[in-house]
Design an enzyme around this catalytic site. Structure first.
Site, short mmCIF file in Angstrom:
data_model
loop_
_atom_site.label_atom_id
_atom_site.label_comp_id
_atom_site.label_asym_id
_atom_site.label_seq_id
_atom_site.Cartn_x
_atom_site.Cartn_y
_atom_site.Cartn_z
N ASP A 7 0.98 -1.34 -0.07
CA ASP A 7 0.29 -0.51 -0.15
C ASP A 7 0.28 0.98 -0.33
O ASP A 7 1.72 1.44 1.17
CB ASP A 7 -0.54 -0.22 1.39
CG ASP A 7 -1.11 0.85 1.39
OD1 ASP A 7 -1.46 1.60 0.84
OD2 ASP A 7 -1.91 1.46 2.68
N LYS A 69 2.32 11.35 -3.19
CA LYS A 69 2.23 11.01 -4.01
C LYS A 69 0.81 11.63 -4.89
O LYS A 69 -0.06 11.46 -5.90
CB LYS A 69 1.13 9.74 -3.66
CG LYS A 69 0.75 8.60 -3.84
CD LYS A 69 -0.51 7.84 -3.01
CE LYS A 69 -1.30 6.89 -3.65
NZ LYS A 69 -2.21 6.37 -2.73
N GLU A 147 -6.91 -0.02 -4.61
CA GLU A 147 -7.46 0.48 -3.60
C GLU A 147 -8.84 -0.23 -2.49
O GLU A 147 -8.79 -0.87 -2.00
CB GLU A 147 -7.28 1.87 -2.31
CG GLU A 147 -5.34 2.09 -2.53
CD GLU A 147 -5.06 4.07 -2.02
OE1 GLU A 147 -5.79 4.65 -2.06
OE2 GLU A 147 -3.67 4.30 -2.90
N ASP A 169 -13.11 5.14 1.38
CA ASP A 169 -11.67 4.95 1.67
C ASP A 169 -11.34 6.65 1.96
O ASP A 169 -11.00 6.66 0.95
CB ASP A 169 -11.63 4.65 1.23
CG ASP A 169 -9.24 4.39 0.67
OD1 ASP A 169 -8.81 5.21 1.75
OD2 ASP A 169 -8.88 3.74 0.38
#
Ligand code: AMP
Length: 564
Positions: A7, A69, A147, A169
């Site tokens: 992850d 990211k 994800e 999420d």
């Protein structure tokens, strides 16, 4: 050889592996399951990754970088120190490399392959940037898994529940929603939607703005180190407000201690705009799944930011009476990536699990709106509609619009807008056609979208059968030759030794603290640092020395910013 699940998060990253007993997290060099996605350069110009780098964010902001990211798929460069300039892929590669080493040290062998999770809403360019990052870290990507899909896999396997569930999420930097159907071992993603610029970090920022307003400060006018300290304090306040109704704080700004109080109501009020942005992806995911809100059986909360009570009550309000899935929101994605790795390796225990996913956005090609009226306005003709199950291959036939036209330019767009400028241009290619009257020649444009989210375009000229096939790499992605060059360059860069990670993390934390303390506290700390360095030099009872030093730092830290 083991295939690991990673992850690669905005705030933290984690690595896990599939075992006979199910997915298992692999701890990093300092014994923790979460590695901060932070990269820095130490005073000897060696790269620091994880906690040691995170501890230097305040003291060495120009030599440390976090949240990169968010820049994946852009050409944004970050300068660390004087000489080193890195692209987001390279910064991510450092984190991946460190996770790879952690896995190798846990598993006692070389690891070369991984399943890596990406936000469902990552576009083609961002996915390719992730593949490039893995390549730079010496990892071959067996699969990119979305994800929320990974989270649902781990949740589904853990609970063995069947039904329709919604994965909500909210991580540090991104928000993803997915609807998944689980029945008789088949896990089917129905739809997915999200916002790549909404996450827990934005909530920290609004809290910082609220705090600045209380003290009539303008954050942008403060020195970087002060801003970093305010943000660090707000991160702690935000966490505290997840369990307490209010918290009082004391922060050093410009050498002066300022004190105040923030409560949940103020935080929630400051967050209204952000909360408003949560609805749209939820509504779209439900609409696209062709199911109704009342069909949903459970909501699974993923991502550290779902710990905020305002998020939990928003979810509870929107999905009245629905149970919330009990998973650890920080590690469930890595565990799911490991399950995907197990699936990939065709582990016997997972034989009866089948997984299907969807393409998160529409893919189309630019066409002239009305060839007959010679209206030259270009619109985007969808070829693969968003939320179609993958792998998928679809084609459309286009005809020439001018007499004796010699070539056709095929453009590939990603997005939902009718107008080209509202979408992302993934690539274009020109194909030659034989001269003929307008409308006589035609081409077939075929898009094939694979399970990793990579798109292949194939154009066939109908009359000649000539075929052109292309996988586009966007201008912001690295060409293969440059990847090789950068890979070689990265191999030259010194990375701080893994076995010293714990000591470095503590020393970085101590030095950060040193800059904030004054007078006798400072002197006291400098003696502690010297004695710690001396003790680790001797090399025995390291564990005890470290824990005593950490306890002393805990005590002193309460003097710089504290929640009262
Ligand atoms: P992730 O990317 O899933 O690791 O999520 C990280 C985000 O979750 C960061 O913005 C954290 O500040 C936030 N977070 C983690 N724990 C908590 C908590 N207890 N309360 C509020 N936010 C949290």
């Amino acid at each position: 050889m083991a295939l690991i699940g990673i992850d690669l998060g905005t705030t933290n990253s984690a690595v896990a592996v599939w075992t006979d007993a199910g997915p298992r997290l692999l701890a990093n060099a300092i014994g923790e399951n979460l590695t901060p996605s932070v990269v820095g350069l130490d005073d000897d110009n060696a790269i620091l990754i994880g906690q040691a780098a995170r501890n230097r964010l305040v003291t060495h902001p120009e030599r440390t970088v976090a949240s990169f990211k968010r820049w994946m798929g852009t050409t944004r460069e970050t300068r660390l120190g004087r000489g080193h300039v890195f692209r987001p892929e390279e910064l991510s590669a450092f984190v991946l490399k460190s996770l790879k080493e952690d896995a190798e040290s846990n598993l006692g062998g070389e690891v070369r392959e991984a399943v890596i999770s990406v936000p469902a809403y990552f576009n083609d360019v961002q996915r390719k940037a992730t593949l490039d990052a893995a390549g730079l870290a010496g990892l071959k990507v067996e699969r990119l898994v979305n994800e929320p899909t990974a989270a649902a896999l781990a949740y589904g396997l853990q609970t063995r529940k069947e039904g329709l569930f919604l994965v909500f999420d909210l991580g540090g930097g991104t928000f993803d929603v997915s609807l998944l159907d689980s029945f008789e071992g088949v896990m089917e993603v129905r739809s997915t939607a999200g916002d790549t610029f909404l996450g827990g970090d934005d909530f920290t920022r609004v809290l910082a703005d609220a705090l600045a307003e209380q003290h009539r400060l303008v954050l942008d006018d403060l020195p970087r180190a002060d801003v970093a300290r305010v943000l660090r304090a707000c991160e702690a306040i935000k966490h505290a407000l997840s369990t307490a109704q209010q918290t009082e704080y004391e922060i050093l700004i410009g050498g002066k201690a300022i004190t105040g109080r923030l409560d949940r109501a103020r935080f929630e009020q400051a967050s209204q705009l952000l909360l408003g942005r949560i609805r749209a992806p939820l509504e779209r995911a439900i609409h696209d799944s062709k199911r109704r809100l009342t069909d949903i059986d459970a909501v699974v909360l993923v991502g550290g930011a779902t710990r905020m009570p305002m998020i939990r009550s928003l979810v509870a309000r929107l999905f009245t009476r629905l149970p919330l899935g009990q998973v650890d929101p920080d590690t469930v994605v890595a565990l799911g990536a490991a399950v995907q790795a197990g699936l990939k390796a065709r582990d016997a225990a997972l034989e009866d699990v089948v997984m299907t996913d969807v393409c998160p956005f529409t893919l189309g090609t630019g066409v002239t709106q009305n060839a007959r009226t010679r209206d030259e306005t270009v619109v985007v003709l969808p070829i693969i509609e968003r939320n179609s199950p993958v792998p998928i291959s679809r084609a459309q036939t286009l005809t020439t619009i001018n007499d004796n036209q010699r070539s056709v330019r095929v453009t590939v767009y990603q997005g939902e807008s009718l107008r080209p400028e509202g979408n992302i241009l993934l690539g274009e290619l020109d194909v030659a056609v034989p001269p003929a009257p307008a409308g006589k020649e035609s081409i077939e444009v075929r898009f094939t979208y694979d399970i990793n989210g990579a798109l292949e375009t194939e154009v066939t000229v109908k009359s000649t059968g000539e075929r052109e096939r292309r996988i586009f790499r966007n201008a912001s992605n690295l060409p293969q030759s440059e990847i090789e060059q950068r890979f070689a360059a990265l191999a030259e860069i010194k990375i701080a030794p893994r076995e010293q990670a714990a000591n470095r993390a503590l020393l970085a934390r101590a030095e950060a603290l040193y800059e904030e303390l004054l007078a006798e506290d400072r002197e006291h700390l400098s003696r502690l640092i010297a004695s710690f360095e001396h003790d680790i030099g001797k090399g025995h009872e390291i564990e005890r020395v470290r824990s005593e030093f950490a306890a002393a730092l805990d005590k002193l830290e309460r003097l710089t910013f504290r929640l009262i």
